[in-house]
Design an enzyme around this catalytic site. Sequence first.
Site, PDB file in Angstrom:
ATOM      1  N   LYS A   6       0.968  -1.196  -0.018  1.00  0.00           N
ATOM      2  CA  LYS A   6      -0.097   0.244   0.067  1.00  0.00           C
ATOM      3  C   LYS A   6       1.092   1.219  -0.085  1.00  0.00           C
ATOM      4  O   LYS A   6       1.628   1.308   1.065  1.00  0.00           O
ATOM      5  CB  LYS A   6      -0.817   0.208   1.266  1.00  0.00           C
ATOM      6  CG  LYS A   6      -1.935   1.265   1.481  1.00  0.00           C
ATOM      7  CD  LYS A   6      -2.794   1.114   2.423  1.00  0.00           C
ATOM      8  CE  LYS A   6      -3.736   2.129   2.472  1.00  0.00           C
ATOM      9  NZ  LYS A   6      -4.820   1.985   3.609  1.00  0.00           N
ATOM     10  N   GLU A  55      -0.614  -8.582   4.139  1.00  0.00           N
ATOM     11  CA  GLU A  55      -1.046  -9.802   3.451  1.00  0.00           C
ATOM     12  C   GLU A  55      -1.800  -9.590   2.366  1.00  0.00           C
ATOM     13  O   GLU A  55      -2.565  -8.598   2.060  1.00  0.00           O
ATOM     14  CB  GLU A  55      -2.043 -10.236   4.568  1.00  0.00           C
ATOM     15  CG  GLU A  55      -3.057 -11.360   4.230  1.00  0.00           C
ATOM     16  CD  GLU A  55      -3.835 -11.757   5.136  1.00  0.00           C
ATOM     17  OE1 GLU A  55      -4.465 -12.840   5.137  1.00  0.00           O
ATOM     18  OE2 GLU A  55      -4.017 -11.003   6.248  1.00  0.00           O
ATOM     19  N   ASP A 103     -14.187   3.963  10.066  1.00  0.00           N
ATOM     20  CA  ASP A 103     -14.647   4.306   8.719  1.00  0.00           C
ATOM     21  C   ASP A 103     -15.062   2.904   8.071  1.00  0.00           C
ATOM     22  O   ASP A 103     -14.746   2.548   7.036  1.00  0.00           O
ATOM     23  CB  ASP A 103     -13.574   4.826   7.763  1.00  0.00           C
ATOM     24  CG  ASP A 103     -14.098   5.465   6.549  1.00  0.00           C
ATOM     25  OD1 ASP A 103     -15.268   5.627   6.449  1.00  0.00           O
ATOM     26  OD2 ASP A 103     -13.316   5.350   5.566  1.00  0.00           O
ATOM     27  N   LYS A 105     -17.455   0.244   6.348  1.00  0.00           N
ATOM     28  CA  LYS A 105     -18.079   0.399   5.117  1.00  0.00           C
ATOM     29  C   LYS A 105     -17.575  -0.823   4.363  1.00  0.00           C
ATOM     30  O   LYS A 105     -16.637  -1.542   4.514  1.00  0.00           O
ATOM     31  CB  LYS A 105     -17.880   1.787   4.447  1.00  0.00           C
ATOM     32  CG  LYS A 105     -16.400   2.025   4.059  1.00  0.00           C
ATOM     33  CD  LYS A 105     -16.430   3.251   3.337  1.00  0.00           C
ATOM     34  CE  LYS A 105     -14.604   3.587   3.031  1.00  0.00           C
ATOM     35  NZ  LYS A 105     -14.537   4.893   2.551  1.00  0.00           N
ATOM     36  N   PRO A 106     -18.620  -1.402   3.268  1.00  0.00           N
ATOM     37  CA  PRO A 106     -18.472  -2.339   2.534  1.00  0.00           C
ATOM     38  C   PRO A 106     -16.855  -2.275   1.805  1.00  0.00           C
ATOM     39  O   PRO A 106     -16.348  -3.418   1.692  1.00  0.00           O
ATOM     40  CB  PRO A 106     -19.446  -2.423   1.361  1.00  0.00           C
ATOM     41  CG  PRO A 106     -20.580  -1.677   2.141  1.00  0.00           C
ATOM     42  CD  PRO A 106     -19.750  -0.406   3.255  1.00  0.00           C
ATOM     43  N   ASN A 108     -14.217  -1.386   2.847  1.00  0.00           N
ATOM     44  CA  ASN A 108     -13.003  -1.625   3.870  1.00  0.00           C
ATOM     45  C   ASN A 108     -13.296  -3.091   4.416  1.00  0.00           C
ATOM     46  O   ASN A 108     -12.461  -3.453   5.617  1.00  0.00           O
ATOM     47  CB  ASN A 108     -12.987  -0.557   4.733  1.00  0.00           C
ATOM     48  CG  ASN A 108     -12.536   0.763   4.615  1.00  0.00           C
ATOM     49  OD1 ASN A 108     -11.715   0.787   3.520  1.00  0.00           O
ATOM     50  ND2 ASN A 108     -12.877   1.608   5.149  1.00  0.00           N
ATOM     51  N   ASP A 121      -7.759  -1.390   6.260  1.00  0.00           N
ATOM     52  CA  ASP A 121      -7.993  -0.065   6.049  1.00  0.00           C
ATOM     53  C   ASP A 121      -8.157   0.636   7.558  1.00  0.00           C
ATOM     54  O   ASP A 121      -9.148   1.330   7.610  1.00  0.00           O
ATOM     55  CB  ASP A 121      -8.695   0.579   5.085  1.00  0.00           C
ATOM     56  CG  ASP A 121      -8.363   1.823   4.772  1.00  0.00           C
ATOM     57  OD1 ASP A 121      -7.199   2.263   5.306  1.00  0.00           O
ATOM     58  OD2 ASP A 121      -8.973   2.485   3.944  1.00  0.00           O
TER      59      ASP A 121
END
Length: 177
Positions: A6, A55, A103, A105-106, A108, A121
Amino acid sequence: PYVAIKVLREDFKKRDDAFIMLQREASRQQRLAHPNIVTVYDFDRTGDTIFISMELLEGTPLDIFLNSNGHDRGVPYEEAIPLIEGMCAALTYAHEHGIVHADFKPSNCFVMQGGKVKVLDFGIARAMRRPNQAEGDVTVYDGRLLGAMTPAYASPEMAEESAEPDPRDDIYGLACV
C-alpha cells in the site's frame, strides 16, 4: 509469502501528517492479529515513497461482491451469516484492543476466495479511552482530522464530530452494511 504493498498517493503525500498517518495505520494493524483483520507486516519508505507491506488478499472487496453474482437483491442468509460473523469478530477484537475503526463500510471489507471476510484500512481508526486509562496514555493524533469518514456509514455522533470514538460508531456502520 506473497504480499501487497500500500503506497501513499501523490496528492495525499503532500499532507504534512501523511507519514504519521500511514505509520499509525501500520502500527494499529500490527497489533490487531486476528483471522478477520488483514495482517500488516511492515511500514517503511524508500526515497520519498512511503508504504505498508501487508497480507495479499485474493477475492473481492465487499462493495463489489454485494453488487455482483446476483446479489443486487441481497445476499442469501446462508452466505450472509458467515460474513456478518467475521465482520463482528474483527470489530470485537479491535474494540477489545482499544481501537475504533471509524470508517467501517463495505469497501473496507474483503471477501476472500474461500468465503472468509477480512476487515482492512484502519487508516483513520481512533484510539478510544478506556475507563481506567490515564489522560497522558491517550494518543494525541486524531484520525478524524482527515475528514475521511463516509457519511452514509457514519453514526450521527461521528458526523457531528461531537464525541470521543466509541465502539458504537463501528456498530452503527456494521448495521448499515
